[in-house]
Motif scaffolding. Structure first.
Motif, PDB file in Angstrom:
ATOM      1  N   ALA A 254      10.362  17.240  -3.306  1.00 56.89           N
ATOM      2  CA  ALA A 254      11.438  16.408  -2.762  1.00 56.89           C
ATOM      3  C   ALA A 254      11.135  16.028  -1.318  1.00 56.89           C
ATOM      4  CB  ALA A 254      12.773  17.150  -2.852  1.00 56.89           C
ATOM      5  N   ASN A 255      10.605  16.966  -0.556  1.00 57.85           N
ATOM      6  CA  ASN A 255      10.212  16.654   0.820  1.00 57.85           C
ATOM      7  C   ASN A 255       9.080  15.636   0.842  1.00 57.85           C
ATOM      8  OD1 ASN A 255      11.828  18.245   2.771  1.00 57.85           O
ATOM      9  ND2 ASN A 255      11.068  19.997   1.629  1.00 57.85           N
ATOM     10  N   GLN A 256       8.194  15.740  -0.122  1.00 57.31           N
ATOM     11  CA  GLN A 256       7.107  14.764  -0.206  1.00 57.31           C
ATOM     12  C   GLN A 256       7.661  13.378  -0.513  1.00 57.31           C
ATOM     13  OE1 GLN A 256       3.289  15.735  -0.925  1.00 57.31           O
ATOM     14  NE2 GLN A 256       2.889  14.392  -2.640  1.00 57.31           N
ATOM     15  N   ALA A 257       8.666  13.324  -1.372  1.00 58.85           N
ATOM     16  CA  ALA A 257       9.298  12.042  -1.694  1.00 58.85           C
ATOM     17  C   ALA A 257       9.881  11.416  -0.432  1.00 58.85           C
ATOM     18  CB  ALA A 257      10.395  12.242  -2.740  1.00 58.85           C
ATOM     19  N   PHE A 258      10.497  12.232   0.410  1.00 61.11           N
ATOM     20  CA  PHE A 258      11.017  11.719   1.675  1.00 61.11           C
ATOM     21  C   PHE A 258       9.899  11.144   2.527  1.00 61.11           C
ATOM     22  CE2 PHE A 258      14.925  14.242   1.010  1.00 61.11           C
ATOM     23  CZ  PHE A 258      15.861  13.335   1.459  1.00 61.11           C
ATOM     24  N   ARG A 259       8.760  11.838   2.549  1.00 53.45           N
ATOM     25  CA  ARG A 259       7.647  11.347   3.362  1.00 53.45           C
ATOM     26  C   ARG A 259       7.148  10.000   2.862  1.00 53.45           C
ATOM     27  NH1 ARG A 259       6.573  17.011   3.550  1.00 53.45           N
ATOM     28  NH2 ARG A 259       5.165  16.967   1.758  1.00 53.45           N
ATOM     29  N   PHE A 260       7.039   9.860   1.549  1.00 52.00           N
ATOM     30  CA  PHE A 260       6.641   8.576   0.987  1.00 52.00           C
ATOM     31  C   PHE A 260       7.645   7.494   1.374  1.00 52.00           C
ATOM     32  CE2 PHE A 260       4.165  10.971  -2.366  1.00 52.00           C
ATOM     33  CZ  PHE A 260       2.929  10.448  -2.017  1.00 52.00           C
TER      34      PHE A 260
ATOM     35  N   GLU B 286       0.826  -1.214   0.000  1.00 50.81           N
ATOM     36  CA  GLU B 286       0.000   0.000   0.000  1.00 50.81           C
ATOM     37  C   GLU B 286       0.860   1.263   0.000  1.00 50.81           C
ATOM     38  OE1 GLU B 286      -3.496   2.084   2.740  1.00 50.81           O
ATOM     39  OE2 GLU B 286      -2.712   0.103   3.246  1.00 50.81           O
ATOM     40  N   ALA B 287       1.883   1.293   0.832  1.00 50.26           N
ATOM     41  CA  ALA B 287       2.729   2.486   0.928  1.00 50.26           C
ATOM     42  C   ALA B 287       3.488   2.742  -0.369  1.00 50.26           C
ATOM     43  CB  ALA B 287       3.720   2.332   2.085  1.00 50.26           C
ATOM     44  N   THR B 288       4.025   1.693  -0.960  1.00 54.57           N
ATOM     45  CA  THR B 288       4.773   1.888  -2.198  1.00 54.57           C
ATOM     46  C   THR B 288       3.844   2.295  -3.344  1.00 54.57           C
ATOM     47  OG1 THR B 288       4.639  -0.466  -2.708  1.00 54.57           O
ATOM     48  CG2 THR B 288       6.580   0.287  -1.523  1.00 54.57           C
ATOM     49  N   GLN B 289       2.629   1.795  -3.327  1.00 55.64           N
ATOM     50  CA  GLN B 289       1.688   2.165  -4.385  1.00 55.64           C
ATOM     51  C   GLN B 289       1.363   3.653  -4.340  1.00 55.64           C
ATOM     52  OE1 GLN B 289       0.242  -0.030  -6.936  1.00 55.64           O
ATOM     53  NE2 GLN B 289       0.133   2.080  -7.675  1.00 55.64           N
ATOM     54  N   HIS B 290       1.238   4.196  -3.143  1.00 49.22           N
ATOM     55  CA  HIS B 290       0.987   5.635  -3.011  1.00 49.22           C
ATOM     56  C   HIS B 290       2.123   6.436  -3.646  1.00 49.22           C
ATOM     57  CE1 HIS B 290      -2.553   5.057  -0.732  1.00 49.22           C
ATOM     58  NE2 HIS B 290      -1.990   4.777   0.435  1.00 49.22           N
ATOM     59  N   TYR B 291       3.340   5.982  -3.408  1.00 48.83           N
ATOM     60  CA  TYR B 291       4.497   6.702  -3.945  1.00 48.83           C
ATOM     61  C   TYR B 291       4.542   6.623  -5.468  1.00 48.83           C
ATOM     62  CZ  TYR B 291       9.272   8.303  -4.550  1.00 48.83           C
ATOM     63  OH  TYR B 291      10.382   8.999  -4.949  1.00 48.83           O
ATOM     64  N   VAL B 292       4.309   5.448  -5.993  1.00 49.20           N
ATOM     65  CA  VAL B 292       4.336   5.272  -7.440  1.00 49.20           C
ATOM     66  C   VAL B 292       3.219   6.059  -8.117  1.00 49.20           C
ATOM     67  CG1 VAL B 292       3.994   3.608  -9.278  1.00 49.20           C
ATOM     68  CG2 VAL B 292       5.528   3.090  -7.401  1.00 49.20           C
ATOM     69  N   ASP B 293       2.067   6.068  -7.488  1.00 47.25           N
ATOM     70  CA  ASP B 293       0.957   6.854  -8.036  1.00 47.25           C
ATOM     71  C   ASP B 293       1.350   8.324  -8.155  1.00 47.25           C
ATOM     72  OD1 ASP B 293      -0.615   4.598  -8.183  1.00 47.25           O
ATOM     73  OD2 ASP B 293      -1.775   5.046  -6.376  1.00 47.25           O
ATOM     74  N   ARG B 294       2.070   8.799  -7.156  1.00 48.84           N
ATOM     75  CA  ARG B 294       2.513  10.194  -7.193  1.00 48.84           C
ATOM     76  C   ARG B 294       3.505  10.425  -8.329  1.00 48.84           C
ATOM     77  NH1 ARG B 294       0.982  15.304  -6.636  1.00 48.84           N
ATOM     78  NH2 ARG B 294       2.818  16.668  -6.445  1.00 48.84           N
ATOM     79  N   ILE B 295       4.418   9.516  -8.532  1.00 45.29           N
ATOM     80  CA  ILE B 295       5.386   9.648  -9.623  1.00 45.29           C
ATOM     81  C   ILE B 295       4.668   9.731 -10.962  1.00 45.29           C
ATOM     82  CG2 ILE B 295       7.204   8.463 -10.910  1.00 45.29           C
ATOM     83  CD1 ILE B 295       8.221   7.355  -8.243  1.00 45.29           C
TER      84      ILE B 295
END
Length: 300
Positions: free
Chosen positions: A221-227, A127-136
């Motif tokens: 970039a800060n959002q990427a860190f949060r993900f 679930e967590a990785t999917q959120h990050y990929v969706d953002r990318i």
């Protein structure tokens, strides 16, 4: 001095000399400086997550490392798909270095080593990785100027601390010295990582961006860190639930969220050889910045 590989986008048949990018006149308003200063707090929080600290101390279970490698595959597949999509877009094109930087093929080799030829059937996205990929994917398709933040935090981190993380993994997991399982950390087409990072930062600083756009890139970039931290926390929970029997085969039985990710973005201080952090790409090597490693992601 070696040159960047021919064939990369960003120059019609041009051979980019690393030394051409050395710049003693860095300005506080340069994007690389804004990113370095603007992400310090996020970086400190990320490097102090339990997962990262355990990894850097060599406390990494093989099954968790496999999940992290899978996460990297999903993440870089998404990132490189969007980079390919925007390779001719002036807000990103100067940072398009597929021969030097792209990691997807290397990660496929690692996954084949850990999972076998049918690796695709054995990995899944959490679930967590999917959120990050969706953002990318959102950024690449709707706000391509923000893609700079994701490419910078990942690749500059890999080049800054990848070798340290590779050695930690090889020792902790007793991987072969022939580098199976750690191809992700090997950049065959970059002969000098520090000089390449200088070139990359110079290209980034030369982008024609408004002040507001630079601020948005720093926030991204800060959002990427949060993900990343969300993925690390997820992996940490899975690691604590792993039994000894589950460590060397199959996905562990947890709450149904197949994780994938490891921490390649930061290398904490390892003994007296404090490793450098890939997120702080602009930090002097003598300061041993922490290393960025495997952050998770999931391709659509």
């Amino acid at each position: 001095m070696p040159s960047a590989m021919e064939g990369s986008e960003g120059g019609e048949g041009e051979i980019l000399r690393y030394e051409e990018t050395e710049d003693d006149n860095i300005s506080p308003t340069d994007l690389s400086e804004l990113l370095k200063e603007g992400t310090k707090e996020s970086h400190d929080r990320a490097e102090n997550t339990q997962f990262v600290k355990d990894f850097l101390k060599g406390r990494i279970k093989k099954e968790l490392f496999k999940l992290a490698t899978a996460a990297l595959y999903f993440t870089y597949s998404a990132l490189e798909e969007e980079m390919d999509r925007n390779k001719d877009n002036p807000v990103f094109a100067p940072l398009y270095f597929p021969l030097e930087l792209h990691r997807q093929e290397a990660l496929v080799k690692d996954l084949k080593y850990f999972y076998g030829e049918d690796w695709k059937e054995k990995i899944q996205c959490s679930e967590a990785t999917q959120h990050y990929v969706d953002r990318i994917h959102h950024v690449g398709q709707h706000e391509p100027e923000l893609l700079v933040a994701h490419a910078y935090t990942r690749y500059m981190g890999d080049l800054s601390g990848g070798q340290v993380l590779k050695k930690v993994a090889q020792r902790a997991l007793k991987l072969p010295g022939t580098e199976e399982g750690v191809q992700f950390y090997i950049f065959d087409n970059i002969s000098n990582a520090q000089q390449f990072k200088q070139l990359y930062r110079a290209r980034m600083n030369a982008l024609d961006l408004e002040k507001n756009t630079k601020e948005r890139i720093v926030e991204e970039a800060n959002q990427a860190f949060r993900f990343n931290m969300q993925v690390f926390d997820e992996l940490d929970k899975i690691g604590r639930s792993l039994t000894e029997e589950a460590q060397d085969g199959g996905f562990p039985a947890h709450d149904g969220k197949g994780d994938l990710c490891k921490c390649p973005y930061y290398a904490d201080k390892l003994g007296q050889a404090g490793a450098g952090c890939p997120y702080r790409a602009a930090v002097d090597l003598a300061q041993q910045p922490l290393v960025p490693l495997i952050v998770a992601g999931c391709a659509a």
